[in-house]
Design a protein around this motif. Structure first.
Motif, mmCIF file in Angstrom:
data_model
loop_
_atom_site.group_PDB
_atom_site.id
_atom_site.type_symbol
_atom_site.label_atom_id
_atom_site.label_comp_id
_atom_site.label_asym_id
_atom_site.label_seq_id
_atom_site.Cartn_x
_atom_site.Cartn_y
_atom_site.Cartn_z
ATOM 1 N N SER A 272 0.472 -0.988 0.668
ATOM 2 C CA SER A 272 0.016 0.126 -0.230
ATOM 3 C C SER A 272 0.526 1.167 -0.063
ATOM 4 O O SER A 272 0.914 2.239 -0.531
ATOM 5 C CB SER A 272 -1.280 0.130 1.005
ATOM 6 N N GLU B 61 0.687 4.151 -2.886
ATOM 7 C CA GLU B 61 0.237 4.941 -2.153
ATOM 8 C C GLU B 61 1.155 6.740 -2.647
ATOM 9 O O GLU B 61 0.591 7.919 -3.057
ATOM 10 C CB GLU B 61 -0.137 5.242 -0.861
ATOM 11 N N ARG C 42 0.283 6.969 -6.265
ATOM 12 C CA ARG C 42 -0.725 7.282 -7.121
ATOM 13 C C ARG C 42 -0.611 9.121 -6.787
ATOM 14 O O ARG C 42 -1.000 10.085 -7.346
ATOM 15 C CB ARG C 42 -1.775 7.826 -5.604
#
Ligand code: SAM
Length: 270
Positions: free
Chosen positions: A79, A83, A86
């Motif tokens: 994750s 992230e 992103r």
């Protein structure tokens, strides 16, 4: 001991993901190559992409920027890395392009939809699967996520120096990328590798990334791909120059002399 304070104006340590991307990723050349391979087989451009083990999803970013009708799903377990991608790769790509990338936090073996034209796994990531049953599970999942005329491209490496403990250094921009093969077990082909970065000013980012892999052989990989249903498996071999350096040019081939180090794309046709 008190942590040393960073002085005003002193550059902060560069982000490890940024250093990684600059060192080992070149998505634009790969996109051109995959486009050419796909067109040669299917007579049209691939549009829907699945990027397995996507890390920061840089490849997906460049994919959707390469054409307005392209979409991507990018899958990774981690994750924090997603992230980072992103924030730094998608949000900076502009709203319309970013909306055409879907990040999925999952094990690649658990994802069978959406159906795509092209799936890829870059930088040898499938070597995380050490058992043949795990590799087959992955190949089955990605095979079923391909449309009827879909293609899978797996980046792989090997050669006489891939099976020994060795450290290689390469200058990139203003830092040094260090690839360390800490160990290789000839009985299992398990290999432990690390990426370190040497930064301007002498700081070293030790073990910025570490990998615990099985170095699959090409025939093992090919057999597994055929076993899960790929109709054909091709090998595209990177050509080297007179100094033995990779040129970034890949050719479809059936027989090669072994080299100290080689890079290939193994392409499965559904
Ligand atoms: C070598 S990095 C590759 C990153 C990027 N694809 C590239 O080309 O540089 C491997 C990535 O695979 C992810 N990963 C490892 N096992 C996975 C699995 N079973 N499913 C999804 N992602 C996985 C890790 O979190 C890591 O981001």
């Amino acid at each position: 001991m008190a942590r040393r304070e960073r002085r005003r104006g002193e550059p902060k340590t560069p982000d490890k993901h940024r250093l990684y991307q600059a060192s080992v990723q070149g998505p634009d050349g790969d996109i051109e190559l995959f486009d050419r391979i796909y067109r040669s087989h299917r007579g049209r451009a691939p549009l829907a992409l699945r990027e397995d083990f996507c890390g920061t999803a840089l490849f997906s970013r460049q994919w959707v920027l390469s054409r307005e009708d392209r979409t991507a799903v990018a899958i990774d377990l981690d994750s924090e890395t997603l992230e980072w991608g992103r924030r730094n790769n998608l949000q900076t790509a502009g709203e319309p392009a970013a909306r055409r990338v879907r990040l999925i936090e999952a094990d690649v073996r658990a994802v069978r939809r959406p159906k795509v034209d092209l799936a890829c796994a870059m930088n040898f990531s499938f070597c995380a699967f050490k058992e043949r049953t795990e590799l087959l599970e992955y190949l089955r999942a990605v095979h079923s996520a391909l449309r009827g005329d879909g293609l899978l491209a797996l980046e792989h490496y090997g050669g006489t120096e891939a099976v020994v403990a060795i450290e290689e250094r390469r200058e990139v921009d203003d830092f040094v990328y260090v690839w360390e093969q800490e160990s290789f077990n000839p009985i299992t082909h398990e290999t432990r590798c690390h990426i370190h970065f040497e930064l301007p000013g002498g700081e070293r980012l030790e073990r910025a990334f570490s990998y615990d892999w099985r170095l699959w052989t090409l025939p093992e990989l090919r057999d597994a791909m055929i076993e899960v249903g790929f109709a054909a498996v091709e090998v595209y071999w990177e050509r080297v120059d007179d100094e033995g350096e990779g040129t970034g040019e890949y050719e479809l081939t059936e027989a090669e002399e072994n080299q100290e180090g080689w890079l290939v794309y193994v392409v499965g046709l559904k």
